[in-house]
Design a protein around this motif. Structure first.
Motif, PDB file in Angstrom:
ATOM      1  N   UNK A   8      33.216  31.339  30.890  1.00 51.18           N
ATOM      2  CA  UNK A   8      32.194  31.662  31.871  1.00 51.18           C
ATOM      3  C   UNK A   8      31.288  30.486  32.169  1.00 51.18           C
ATOM      4  N   UNK A   9      30.215  30.718  32.935  1.00 50.17           N
ATOM      5  CA  UNK A   9      29.240  29.655  33.233  1.00 50.17           C
ATOM      6  C   UNK A   9      28.588  29.147  31.963  1.00 50.17           C
ATOM      7  N   UNK A  10      28.061  27.938  32.036  1.00 48.51           N
ATOM      8  CA  UNK A  10      27.514  27.290  30.847  1.00 48.51           C
ATOM      9  C   UNK A  10      26.382  28.103  30.221  1.00 48.51           C
ATOM     10  N   UNK A  11      25.464  28.621  31.022  1.00 47.71           N
ATOM     11  CA  UNK A  11      24.332  29.378  30.469  1.00 47.71           C
ATOM     12  C   UNK A  11      24.814  30.623  29.732  1.00 47.71           C
ATOM     13  N   UNK A  66      27.097  32.001  22.350  1.00 47.50           N
ATOM     14  CA  UNK A  66      27.161  31.229  21.111  1.00 47.50           C
ATOM     15  C   UNK A  66      25.926  31.483  20.242  1.00 47.50           C
ATOM     16  N   UNK A  67      24.766  31.562  20.865  1.00 49.21           N
ATOM     17  CA  UNK A  67      23.551  31.824  20.088  1.00 49.21           C
ATOM     18  C   UNK A  67      23.617  33.199  19.419  1.00 49.21           C
ATOM     19  N   UNK A  68      24.217  34.172  20.097  1.00 49.20           N
ATOM     20  CA  UNK A  68      24.366  35.494  19.484  1.00 49.20           C
ATOM     21  C   UNK A  68      25.304  35.431  18.279  1.00 49.20           C
ATOM     22  N   UNK A  69      26.370  34.639  18.380  1.00 55.30           N
ATOM     23  CA  UNK A  69      27.278  34.476  17.242  1.00 55.30           C
ATOM     24  C   UNK A  69      26.556  33.823  16.070  1.00 55.30           C
ATOM     25  N   UNK A 111      26.924  22.547  24.181  1.00 58.28           N
ATOM     26  CA  UNK A 111      27.658  23.495  23.330  1.00 58.28           C
ATOM     27  C   UNK A 111      27.409  23.169  21.859  1.00 58.28           C
ATOM     28  N   UNK A 112      27.491  21.895  21.509  1.00 59.99           N
ATOM     29  CA  UNK A 112      27.248  21.482  20.123  1.00 59.99           C
ATOM     30  C   UNK A 112      25.819  21.811  19.691  1.00 59.99           C
ATOM     31  N   UNK A 113      24.873  21.634  20.589  1.00 62.88           N
ATOM     32  CA  UNK A 113      23.478  21.930  20.247  1.00 62.88           C
ATOM     33  C   UNK A 113      23.281  23.423  19.996  1.00 62.88           C
ATOM     34  N   UNK A 158      36.070  24.858  18.162  1.00 59.53           N
ATOM     35  CA  UNK A 158      37.255  24.027  17.974  1.00 59.53           C
ATOM     36  C   UNK A 158      37.680  23.325  19.248  1.00 59.53           C
ATOM     37  N   UNK A 159      37.399  23.935  20.388  1.00 57.26           N
ATOM     38  CA  UNK A 159      37.856  23.349  21.649  1.00 57.26           C
ATOM     39  C   UNK A 159      36.888  23.722  22.763  1.00 57.26           C
ATOM     40  N   UNK A 160      36.559  22.746  23.595  1.00 52.80           N
ATOM     41  CA  UNK A 160      35.737  22.981  24.791  1.00 52.80           C
ATOM     42  C   UNK A 160      36.529  22.489  25.997  1.00 52.80           C
ATOM     43  N   UNK A 161      36.787  23.399  26.926  1.00 50.65           N
ATOM     44  CA  UNK A 161      37.471  23.026  28.163  1.00 50.65           C
ATOM     45  C   UNK A 161      36.497  23.145  29.322  1.00 50.65           C
ATOM     46  N   UNK A 162      36.522  22.152  30.183  1.00 50.40           N
ATOM     47  CA  UNK A 162      35.718  22.183  31.403  1.00 50.40           C
ATOM     48  C   UNK A 162      36.674  21.923  32.561  1.00 50.40           C
TER      49      UNK A 162
END
Length: 399
Positions: free
Chosen positions: A284-287, A293-296, A322-324, A334-338
């Motif tokens: 999905x969108x970055x936001x 991720x913050x919920x995880x 994403x790392x932050x 493990x993987x970030x696709x853009x």
């Protein structure tokens, strides 16, 4: 008396996911399989191919495999049938088959009729065991033939192999319940997107369910999702007992317990496998992805994540954000696709790609992927070095 069969496949011991070792997960799954064998008083274990992830498995993967077979002997399970899959090396699997046979383990690397005996020496199960077949195993070369003819020849060849092996085993034990084993792709089975399976062009590696001869049960491997095939309750993929990729993240994994009470009488039960490592796929969108991720992170616990972000931001900026979002937590991305559009912007009307220099094409690709200005000099220099190498090689081979 009922005969209990535990049907499993596609262990892929030694498998890595984005470089992460999975030995501990595989060990947990193998322990669970042993527990199921004991709990359900399993008589026969059937592993329908892809025991290992590669034809040259690591020492750790081999230790897990042989350790499992040694402990299996102590459970009371009388027989194990191990089928070679497309990921396995037939010669590697077959090397210790004489020794394993003394443990009640039958390693199948070529089509083989097999009769399993009960404790009193009487036939209790006839097995038509067919490992992964390649085109050269079932048909001669067909240079110039169309795909349709090649596919038809493949289907005829596979059907002939199964018919011959079943004919042989039924002649050896005519009044015994019969099962067929295979590692192949049957048309109509469901494969999750991103599972990583490779299919031949034109579908020439697929077979209809009708290739299998009439029998009590058909135990299949190759497809990683547990399912019956083409509405036939007795034709089943057990599926992989471990999620081997993010296409299976969050999906139930299992092995199949088959109870045979006589010719034609069979029941199946799915035994739910543990999930030693939590896995999540976010898109999905970055936001939105950052919020997920913050919920995880708030939930806590180890989670592996694969991310696909739709964003106009440069890929490096997306990755830093994403790392932050997961910094200092047990959430491991493990993987970030853009994904970016593969199109290359052309300039004036009528401009053609072949009219552009390689350097100009590279510059426009940097623009299309929104590469940061600070990274461009280094990337451009690397590209120039590669171009020089290519041109030098061309000069050396020029007539």
């Amino acid at each position: 008396m009922a005969l209990r069969i535990l049907h499993t496949s596609d262990w892929h011991l030694g498998h890595r996911l984005y470089g992460r070792r999975r030995d501990a997960e595989h060990e947990a799954v193998l322990r669970w399989l042993l527990a199921m064998v004991r709990a359900h008083a399993v008589d026969v274990l059937m592993v329908c191919g892809d025991v290992f992830d590669t034809g040259a498995p690591s020492a750790a993967a081999q230790e897990q495999y042989y350790g499992f077979l040694q402990e299996l002997r102590q459970t009371g399970c009388r027989h194990a049938v191990i089928l070679a899959g497309n990921h396995d090396s037939p010669s590697f699997l077959a090397a210790p088959k004489g020794l394993l046979r003394a443990l009640g383990v039958h390693v199948i690397t070529a089509p083989q009729p097999l009769v399993l005996m009960d404790p009193y020496g009487r036939p209790e199960l006839a097995v038509a065991a067919v490992p992964h077949l390649r085109e050269r195993d079932v048909r001669t070369a067909m240079p110039g033939a169309c795909l349709e003819d090649k596919a038809a020849a493949w289907v005829r060849g596979v059907a002939a192999v199964y018919a011959e092996v079943m004919r042989s085993v039924r002649s050896m034990a005519p009044q015994t319940p019969a099962v067929a084993l295979g590692h192949l792709f049957v048309a109509g089975s469901q494969v999750a997107d991103g599972q990583g399976m490779r299919f031949a062009v034109g579908g020439v590696d697929r077979v209809p369910v009708e290739v299998f001869p009439a029998c009590t049960y058909v135990a299949l491997g190759h497809v990683h999702g547990a399912q019956e095939v083409a509405g036939r309750a007795h034709v089943r993929y057990s599926g992989a007992p471990l999620a081997l990729g993010f296409a299976d993240a969050g999906k139930a994994k299992s092995a199949t317990l088959v109870t045979v009470e006589g010719e034609g009488r069979m029941t199946c039960e799915l035994l739910a496998a543990p999930a030693p490592q939590s896995m999540v796929r976010l898109c999905g969108p970055l936001a939105q992805v950052e919020a997920d991720l913050r919920r995880l992170v708030e939930v806590g616990g180890s989670v592996w994540v694969e991310v696909e972000v739709t964003s106009p931001e440069p890929a490096d900026t997306v990755r830093r954000r994403i790392e932050a979002a997961v910094s200092g937590s047990a959430v491991d991305v493990l993987c970030v696709r853009v994904p970016r559009s593969p199109s290359l912007a052309l300039g004036a009307a009528g401009e053609r790609l072949e009219e552009l220099s390689p350097e100009e094409v590279f510059r426009r690709l940097l623009d299309a992927h929104a590469v940061e200005e600070g990274l461009r000099p280094q990337l451009t220099a690397a590209f120039a070095e590669l171009m020089d190498t290519v041109l030098q090689c061309g000069d050396q081979h020029a007539p």
